[in-house]
Design a protein around this motif. Structure first.
Motif, short mmCIF file in Angstrom:
data_model
loop_
_atom_site.label_atom_id
_atom_site.label_comp_id
_atom_site.label_asym_id
_atom_site.label_seq_id
_atom_site.Cartn_x
_atom_site.Cartn_y
_atom_site.Cartn_z
N LEU A 1 -8.75 17.22 -4.08
CA LEU A 1 -8.98 15.94 -4.76
C LEU A 1 -9.77 16.15 -6.04
O LEU A 1 -9.50 15.48 -7.06
CB LEU A 1 -9.73 15.01 -3.80
CG LEU A 1 -9.80 13.54 -4.20
CD1 LEU A 1 -8.41 12.94 -4.43
CD2 LEU A 1 -10.56 12.73 -3.17
N ASP B 1 -0.90 20.51 -10.63
CA ASP B 1 -0.18 20.11 -9.41
C ASP B 1 0.15 21.33 -8.54
O ASP B 1 0.02 21.29 -7.31
CB ASP B 1 1.10 19.35 -9.76
CG ASP B 1 0.84 17.94 -10.29
OD1 ASP B 1 -0.29 17.43 -10.05
OD2 ASP B 1 1.74 17.35 -10.90
N ASN C 1 -0.75 19.45 -16.46
CA ASN C 1 -0.61 18.65 -15.25
C ASN C 1 0.29 19.34 -14.22
O ASN C 1 0.01 19.32 -13.02
CB ASN C 1 -0.07 17.26 -15.57
CG ASN C 1 -1.14 16.36 -16.20
OD1 ASN C 1 -2.33 16.61 -16.00
ND2 ASN C 1 -0.72 15.37 -16.96
N ILE D 1 -3.00 22.48 -6.96
CA ILE D 1 -3.37 21.58 -5.87
C ILE D 1 -2.56 21.92 -4.62
O ILE D 1 -3.10 22.04 -3.51
CB ILE D 1 -3.17 20.10 -6.27
CG1 ILE D 1 -4.22 19.68 -7.30
CG2 ILE D 1 -3.25 19.19 -5.06
CD1 ILE D 1 -3.94 18.32 -7.92
N LYS D 2 -1.23 22.08 -4.78
CA LYS D 2 -0.37 22.42 -3.63
C LYS D 2 -0.79 23.74 -2.99
O LYS D 2 -0.93 23.84 -1.77
CB LYS D 2 1.09 22.50 -4.07
CG LYS D 2 1.73 21.18 -4.34
CD LYS D 2 3.18 21.39 -4.78
CE LYS D 2 3.80 20.08 -5.23
NZ LYS D 2 5.15 20.27 -5.77
N HIS E 1 -7.34 17.32 -8.53
CA HIS E 1 -6.45 16.23 -8.90
C HIS E 1 -7.13 15.23 -9.85
O HIS E 1 -6.51 14.72 -10.78
CB HIS E 1 -5.96 15.51 -7.63
CG HIS E 1 -4.92 14.49 -7.90
ND1 HIS E 1 -5.21 13.19 -8.23
CD2 HIS E 1 -3.55 14.58 -7.93
CE1 HIS E 1 -4.10 12.52 -8.40
NE2 HIS E 1 -3.06 13.35 -8.24
N ASN E 2 -8.35 14.95 -9.64
CA ASN E 2 -9.08 13.96 -10.44
C ASN E 2 -9.72 14.56 -11.70
O ASN E 2 -10.36 13.83 -12.46
CB ASN E 2 -10.16 13.28 -9.60
CG ASN E 2 -9.56 12.41 -8.51
OD1 ASN E 2 -8.45 11.92 -8.65
ND2 ASN E 2 -10.31 12.23 -7.45
#
Length: 158
Positions: free
Chosen positions: A6, A30, A26, A33-34, A9-10
């Motif tokens: 998170l 992403d 981005n 993050i994954k 992501h933020n």
């Protein structure tokens, strides 16, 4: 403090002139993050697996300790049974020897008693034979006396 998916992501980046392409950043974030979420899940799974394995190890360690104690108790019981069996065998042997001695002593006593009875019977037989001989000799003597000799029958008178 560790970074969370998170947080990634933020995360906001400031814009600057001639900065990075926002779409590429981005997309990369992403992907990060994954991958980061996958690593966290894998880490949690490994931790859970480690906990499960530790529980099994503890369980098997407990079983091993129980088996070791059981083997020790069984060995002690076997030793005690062996010891008791030896003692019982010795007692049985002593009792058998005592009974054998008693039987031998009784047999010897009976044998002596029978031998004494045989001797007594021999004496009585000797006494009866002597009395019978004396009686027969007295009867023979009586037959040889003059009174019997004068009582001869004449067979010619018939």
């Amino acid at each position: 403090m560790p970074l969370t998916p998170l947080d990634i992501h933020n995360k906001e980046f400031s814009r600057s002139f001639r900065g990075y392409d926002e779409d590429q950043v981005n997309e990369f974030l992403d992907q990060v993050i994954k991958d980061y979420e996958a690593l966290i899940r894998e880490n949690k799974d490994l931790q859970n697996q480690t906990l499960g394995l530790q529980e099994r190890l503890d369980h098997f360690t407990h079983i091993e300790e129980s088996l070791s104690k059981t083997i020790i108790v069984a060995q002690e019981a076997a030793d005690e049974v062996r010891s008791n069996s030896k003692k019982e065998a010795q007692l049985i042997l002593k009792e058998a020897e005592k009974n054998a001695d008693r039987i031998i002593n009784e047999s010897l006593t009976r044998s002596r008693k029978v031998a004494l009875e045989i001797e007594e019977l021999k004496k009585q037989a000797s006494i009866y034979r002597t009395r019978f001989r004396t009686l027969l000799e007295a009867q023979l003597e009586l037959l040889n006396t003059e009174g019997w000799q004068s009582m001869q029958f004449d067979n010619s008178e018939e």
